[in-house]
Design an enzyme around this catalytic site. Sequence first.
Site, PDB file in Angstrom:
ATOM      1  N   LEU A  63       0.871  -1.172   0.000  1.00 21.40           N
ATOM      2  CA  LEU A  63       0.000   0.000   0.000  1.00 21.40           C
ATOM      3  C   LEU A  63       0.904   1.216   0.000  1.00 21.40           C
ATOM      4  CD1 LEU A  63      -2.683  -0.949   2.707  1.00 21.40           C
ATOM      5  CD2 LEU A  63      -2.912  -1.070   0.216  1.00 21.40           C
ATOM      6  N   ASP A  64       0.600   2.207  -0.830  1.00 17.75           N
ATOM      7  CA  ASP A  64       1.475   3.370  -0.869  1.00 17.75           C
ATOM      8  C   ASP A  64       1.349   4.185   0.417  1.00 17.75           C
ATOM      9  OD1 ASP A  64      -0.506   5.571  -1.171  1.00 17.75           O
ATOM     10  OD2 ASP A  64      -0.912   4.657  -3.114  1.00 17.75           O
ATOM     11  N   LYS A  65       2.205   5.140   0.558  1.00 15.28           N
ATOM     12  CA  LYS A  65       2.316   5.913   1.797  1.00 15.28           C
ATOM     13  C   LYS A  65       1.020   6.614   2.158  1.00 15.28           C
ATOM     14  CE  LYS A  65       5.778   8.994   3.889  1.00 15.28           C
ATOM     15  NZ  LYS A  65       6.991   9.793   3.622  1.00 15.28           N
ATOM     16  N   GLN A  66       0.251   7.002   1.143  1.00 14.03           N
ATOM     17  CA  GLN A  66      -0.987   7.744   1.365  1.00 14.03           C
ATOM     18  C   GLN A  66      -2.225   6.847   1.373  1.00 14.03           C
ATOM     19  OE1 GLN A  66      -0.836  10.820   2.327  1.00 14.03           O
ATOM     20  NE2 GLN A  66       1.380  10.814   2.032  1.00 14.03           N
TER      21      GLN A  66
END
Length: 244
Positions: A112-115
């Site tokens: 999952l990306d940082k955001q």
Amino acid sequence: MPKTPTSRVDKLLSSMGYGSRKEMARLAMAGGITLDAAPLLDVSIRIPVTPDLPKRMMVDGDMLDPIPGMVILMNKPLEVTCSHKEVGKLVYDLLPARWRRRNPAISTIGRLDKQTSGLLLLTDDGALLHRIISPKRHVKKTYRAKLARPLDGSEGALFASGRLMLEGEEKPLAPAELVIISETEALLSVTEGRYHQVRRMFAATGNHVEDLHRECMGGLSLPDSLAPGQWKLLSEDEIAMIFQ
């Protein structure tokens, strides 16, 4: 019936991040390792590595960590990265520090990306990891997206068509399912894992994802009781739900 694996005690504990084999030998001689409530002084012996071992072995006064083959369900917070090496807060920092030294290493099952927040799986079982992320398995991943602009009603048919082509790619996306919650909120279920796929899908319709949260993988849902940053170990039955 599968054969129960065995391991030398010092090798097992070292692979689980407790320390070197020599350190485990010293700890055992000092009475710091017990098995079935009895001191285990000789760490060169081989023992069966059974699922109940963490309930039977104590190391330095604490129950043994989960044996190899564990699967962790985490509620990933925002601003945390799914990486072993990047600068900043990492998902692995949310686990016990000793687990960073385990071999095989614990890795995220996809990213999952940082955001993006929500359901994240981690494991030290490489075979299981590849089963889950394999395109042949079509494991469905469901995201709750909050959008900058109202949906216009055409997105569901487009996403389900199997004809949507993302910018810079040569193969259309597999059909995906959209469930509209409100004019600016929807659940999107995909079976692929392309780079920033959900965000790029909505961008292709002229919209922008302001908040993205993964709620489910297969038949496994993120428990409401699991707060951001918290995690739990999955049972065999819960792992099986991923493939439902």
